[in-house]
Design an enzyme around this catalytic site. Structure first.
Site, PDB file in Angstrom:
ATOM      1  N   GLN A 204       0.846  -1.200   0.000  1.00 55.33           N
ATOM      2  CA  GLN A 204       0.000   0.000   0.000  1.00 55.33           C
ATOM      3  C   GLN A 204       0.881   1.250   0.000  1.00 55.33           C
ATOM      4  O   GLN A 204       1.864   1.299   0.733  1.00 55.33           O
ATOM      5  CB  GLN A 204      -0.900  -0.001   1.234  1.00 55.33           C
ATOM      6  CG  GLN A 204      -1.904  -1.132   1.249  1.00 55.33           C
ATOM      7  CD  GLN A 204      -3.115  -0.859   0.380  1.00 55.33           C
ATOM      8  OE1 GLN A 204      -3.226   0.189  -0.256  1.00 55.33           O
ATOM      9  NE2 GLN A 204      -4.022  -1.815   0.329  1.00 55.33           N
TER      10      GLN A 204
ATOM     11  N   TYR B 158      -8.247 -12.146  -2.014  1.00 55.65           N
ATOM     12  CA  TYR B 158      -7.457 -11.147  -2.742  1.00 55.65           C
ATOM     13  C   TYR B 158      -6.410 -10.587  -1.774  1.00 55.65           C
ATOM     14  O   TYR B 158      -6.275  -9.387  -1.591  1.00 55.65           O
ATOM     15  CB  TYR B 158      -8.338 -10.003  -3.270  1.00 55.65           C
ATOM     16  CG  TYR B 158      -9.565 -10.445  -4.027  1.00 55.65           C
ATOM     17  CD1 TYR B 158      -9.513 -10.650  -5.393  1.00 55.65           C
ATOM     18  CD2 TYR B 158     -10.786 -10.652  -3.362  1.00 55.65           C
ATOM     19  CE1 TYR B 158     -10.640 -11.057  -6.098  1.00 55.65           C
ATOM     20  CE2 TYR B 158     -11.918 -11.057  -4.054  1.00 55.65           C
ATOM     21  CZ  TYR B 158     -11.843 -11.253  -5.417  1.00 55.65           C
ATOM     22  OH  TYR B 158     -12.967 -11.649  -6.100  1.00 55.65           O
TER      23      TYR B 158
ATOM     24  N   GLU C 292      -4.881 -15.699  -3.149  1.00 54.75           N
ATOM     25  CA  GLU C 292      -4.363 -14.645  -4.024  1.00 54.75           C
ATOM     26  C   GLU C 292      -3.919 -15.265  -5.352  1.00 54.75           C
ATOM     27  O   GLU C 292      -3.342 -16.345  -5.379  1.00 54.75           O
ATOM     28  CB  GLU C 292      -3.194 -13.959  -3.298  1.00 54.75           C
ATOM     29  CG  GLU C 292      -2.225 -13.173  -4.142  1.00 54.75           C
ATOM     30  CD  GLU C 292      -2.836 -11.960  -4.837  1.00 54.75           C
ATOM     31  OE1 GLU C 292      -3.577 -11.203  -4.190  1.00 54.75           O
ATOM     32  OE2 GLU C 292      -2.581 -11.797  -6.041  1.00 54.75           O
TER      33      GLU C 292
ATOM     34  N   ASP D 114     -10.640  -7.794  -0.416  1.00 54.63           N
ATOM     35  CA  ASP D 114     -10.039  -6.539  -0.877  1.00 54.63           C
ATOM     36  C   ASP D 114      -9.698  -6.686  -2.362  1.00 54.63           C
ATOM     37  O   ASP D 114      -8.523  -6.750  -2.740  1.00 54.63           O
ATOM     38  CB  ASP D 114      -8.765  -6.282  -0.048  1.00 54.63           C
ATOM     39  CG  ASP D 114      -8.116  -4.949  -0.390  1.00 54.63           C
ATOM     40  OD1 ASP D 114      -8.723  -4.144  -1.103  1.00 54.63           O
ATOM     41  OD2 ASP D 114      -6.978  -4.719   0.069  1.00 54.63           O
TER      42      ASP D 114
ATOM     43  N   CYS E  94     -11.458  -0.131  -3.378  1.00 56.59           N
ATOM     44  CA  CYS E  94     -10.855   1.112  -3.841  1.00 56.59           C
ATOM     45  C   CYS E  94     -11.687   1.714  -4.967  1.00 56.59           C
ATOM     46  O   CYS E  94     -11.253   2.672  -5.600  1.00 56.59           O
ATOM     47  CB  CYS E  94      -9.410   0.880  -4.281  1.00 56.59           C
ATOM     48  SG  CYS E  94      -9.266  -0.404  -5.535  1.00 56.59           S
TER      49      CYS E  94
HETATM   50  N1  SAH Z   1      -5.205  -7.050   0.326  1.00 55.45           N
HETATM   51  C1  SAH Z   1      -3.941  -6.752  -0.294  1.00 55.45           C
HETATM   52  C2  SAH Z   1      -3.997  -6.617  -1.830  1.00 55.45           C
HETATM   53  C3  SAH Z   1      -5.164  -5.911  -2.421  1.00 55.45           C
HETATM   54  S1  SAH Z   1      -4.968  -5.524  -4.135  1.00 55.45           S
HETATM   55  C4  SAH Z   1      -3.303  -5.545   0.318  1.00 55.45           C
HETATM   56  O1  SAH Z   1      -3.990  -4.674   0.820  1.00 55.45           O
HETATM   57  O2  SAH Z   1      -2.079  -5.457   0.303  1.00 55.45           O
HETATM   58  C5  SAH Z   1      -5.928  -6.767  -4.915  1.00 55.45           C
HETATM   59  C6  SAH Z   1      -5.233  -8.100  -5.046  1.00 55.45           C
HETATM   60  O3  SAH Z   1      -6.124  -9.000  -5.688  1.00 55.45           O
HETATM   61  C7  SAH Z   1      -3.964  -8.086  -5.902  1.00 55.45           C
HETATM   62  O4  SAH Z   1      -2.905  -8.608  -5.139  1.00 55.45           O
HETATM   63  C8  SAH Z   1      -4.308  -9.000  -7.098  1.00 55.45           C
HETATM   64  O5  SAH Z   1      -3.199  -9.769  -7.540  1.00 55.45           O
HETATM   65  C9  SAH Z   1      -5.366  -9.884  -6.495  1.00 55.45           C
HETATM   66  N2  SAH Z   1      -6.311 -10.503  -7.452  1.00 55.45           N
HETATM   67  C10 SAH Z   1      -6.826  -9.982  -8.588  1.00 55.45           C
HETATM   68  N3  SAH Z   1      -7.709 -10.824  -9.127  1.00 55.45           N
HETATM   69  C11 SAH Z   1      -7.769 -11.922  -8.336  1.00 55.45           C
HETATM   70  C12 SAH Z   1      -8.515 -13.143  -8.381  1.00 55.45           C
HETATM   71  N4  SAH Z   1      -9.373 -13.398  -9.358  1.00 55.45           N
HETATM   72  N5  SAH Z   1      -8.330 -14.034  -7.389  1.00 55.45           N
HETATM   73  C13 SAH Z   1      -7.453 -13.784  -6.378  1.00 55.45           C
HETATM   74  N6  SAH Z   1      -6.727 -12.657  -6.289  1.00 55.45           N
HETATM   75  C14 SAH Z   1      -6.870 -11.728  -7.258  1.00 55.45           C
END
Ligand code: SAH
Length: 491
Positions: free
Chosen positions: A229, A258, A280, A328, A355
């Protein structure tokens, strides 16, 4: 003291205009709300969230920053020669490849900006030219600087078009002399015609090749490529709110969907969640998440490399129970498979961090139709001066709704052929606990089931991959699970 209503009224009447707008406001295009005072920006974001989400629940007043400047812990500078053949660095003008020179930016970390300025001077001394995409001449494409605001550690990445960095030892020496705060320096080679900053290969020129940073009491490793972040001050505010909304008591089974490098899930695991499963899609991020878990000595967490929707659907098929889902997703929001499976799993609470309030609105509508109630909506200003707004939402459901959803989703919408014959994972866990006193995880059960040739959800197949960090079922637990499988006549 001023109450929230008074504060909002004051903000509504806050001066419209920013008296000191950034001179690059139009050319750079990064800070879309720069022309408004900060109070006005907050009001603008509040109204946006209320317009999109107000019908689900009252929206809490947005949490803004006390000092909404220099909050970005990651700075990416592009390089070019100006008309007088002087090296300039800055950002690309919106939708072009023209570099807008930036000496200092009001949202970027000031140390990082100073380091970029030093590198500009050193490039002249060391005769390193900026890379020109049109002529193919030059060497340096970008410089990336990341700084841990709490740890004070600083990473510098020189992104070059070829692997050769002239007089690199002296360059590193000169850079460290000017900035002793730098703890690691890397060279990343990007020789592709792409708008991505980083290429595949990287070389550590100094230090460990990563920095570490503290967040909500945990330590996270940040490498050149890993996502972290960009506003650490507000991330702490956001995560604290998410954990507060989840209301862990120490017993809950939690899914962090995610999960990226595992930040929220690990903090949850440390702050009262009973057991956390992170999922993830990005394999590198999962690797970082596993090493972050080890770094913090957190044991009640597993990470899986899978599509979140497929993973949840497999969990629903396997009859798993989940108390809280933290989610997320990226800006595009979640997808139907994920939301349908989520409703089928029927966790008591969902904490949705978003977001993008537009896709959040769409996904909330789905979950509300599935019987969930929105209990709280909290916008947080993670990106002052830009038009982005982060929102955390708590949804929960009562018992009656739970039954309704189970019928609606498991019988009508779900593919019943996915259900297994024999005992569910929960029944196997209960049997093993009762007969041996051992606690076994779904992962271990799936490993043993696979060993016995039984079908398992495909998302549990991770241990087959090269990533050997997935824990393997110890022999004692294997024997106990085998006993249970025999008892349920599954083998
Ligand atoms: N919660 C984490 C990342 C949020 S960003 C943090 O705050 O640090 C969103 C994340 O979702 C990214 O890491 C992206 O790689 C992942 N993502 C996107 N599509 C996805 C899917 N279909 N299944 C699992 N993860 C996914």
């Amino acid at each position: 003291m001023e109450n929230q209503e008074q504060q909002r009224r004051r903000e509504t009447h806050a001066p419209e205009r920013n008296p000191n707008p950034c001179p690059l406001y139009r050319k750079c295009g990064g800070c879309q709300l720069q022309n408004m005072s900060y109070q006005r920006q907050l009001h603008w974001k509040q109204e946006l969230v209320e317009r999109l989400l107000g019908r689900f629940h009252r929206v809490n007043p947005i949490i803004g920053m006390e000092h909404p400047y220099h909050y970005r812990n990651k700075v990416q500078a592009a390089f070019a020669l100006d008309r007088r053949k002087q090296i300039v660095s800055g950002v690309y003008q919106a939708s072009t490849h023209r570099v807008v020179p930036v000496e200092s930016c009001m949202i970027e970390d000031e140390t990082a900006d100073r380091i970029v300025g030093t590198i500009r001077k050193l490039m002249k001394d060391f005769k390193m030219e900026p890379y020109n995409e049109d002529t193919g001449r030059g060497l340096v494409r970008h410089v990336l600087v990341k700084r841990g605001f709490v740890s004070g550690q600083v990473m510098v990445v020189m992104v070059t078009v070829s692997p050769i960095l002239p007089a690199k030892n002296n360059f590193v020496k000169a850079l460290r002399k000017a900035h002793p705060e730098i703890t690691t320096i890397l060279q990343n080679v990007n020789n592709r015609a792409t708008s991505m900053v980083l290429g595949e290969s990287e070389k550590v020129l100094y230090g460990p090749g990563y920095i570490e940073e503290s967040l909500c009491g945990c330590v996270f490793r940040i490498s050149a490529k890993s996502f972290y972040q960009i506003n650490p001050v507000q991330t702490e505010v956001l995560y604290n709110k998410a954990i507060e909304l989840a209301g862990f008591t120490g017993k809950e089974t939690v899914v962090d969907a995610y999960c990226g490098t595992g930040t929220i899930g690990l903090i949850a695991a440390k702050r009262g969640a009973g057991h956390v499963t992170g999922v993830e899609l990005n394999q590198d991020a999962v690797r970082d998440a596993i090493s972050n878990a080890k770094r913090n000595g957190i044991k009640n967490v597993y990470f899986y490399n899978a599509d979140a929707g497929e993973f949840l659907s497999a969990m629903a098929d396997e009859g798993e129970t989940v108390d809280v889902v933290l989610m997320d997703p990226p800006r595009a929001g979640s997808d139907e498979q994920f939301l349908t499976s989520l409703a089928g799993l029927a966790p008591k609470k969902i904490v949705y961090i978003s977001c993008n309030p537009e896709t959040l609105q769409r996904d909330l509508q789905f979950l509300v139709r599935a019987g969930y109630h929105v209990q709280e909506i909290q916008p947080v200003d993670m990106f002052p001066h830009t038009n982005h707004v982060e929102t955390v939402v708590l949804l929960s459901k009562g018992e009656i709704d739970s039954k309704k959803v189970r019928v609606e989703f498991s019988l009508e919408d779900m593919d019943m052929s996915g259900f297994q014959k024999g005992a569910t994972y929960e029944q196997i866990k209960a049997y093993v606990l009762e007969h041996t006193g051992l606690k076994v995880s779904s992962l271990y059960i799936s490993q043993i089931k696979r060993k016995c040739g039984l079908d398992v959800g495909q998302n549990y197949n991770l241990s087959k991959k090269e990533d050997a960090k997935v824990p393997q079922c110890p022999p004692e637990k294997e024997a106990a699970i085998m006993e249970a499988l025999k008892h349920f006549q599954m083998i």
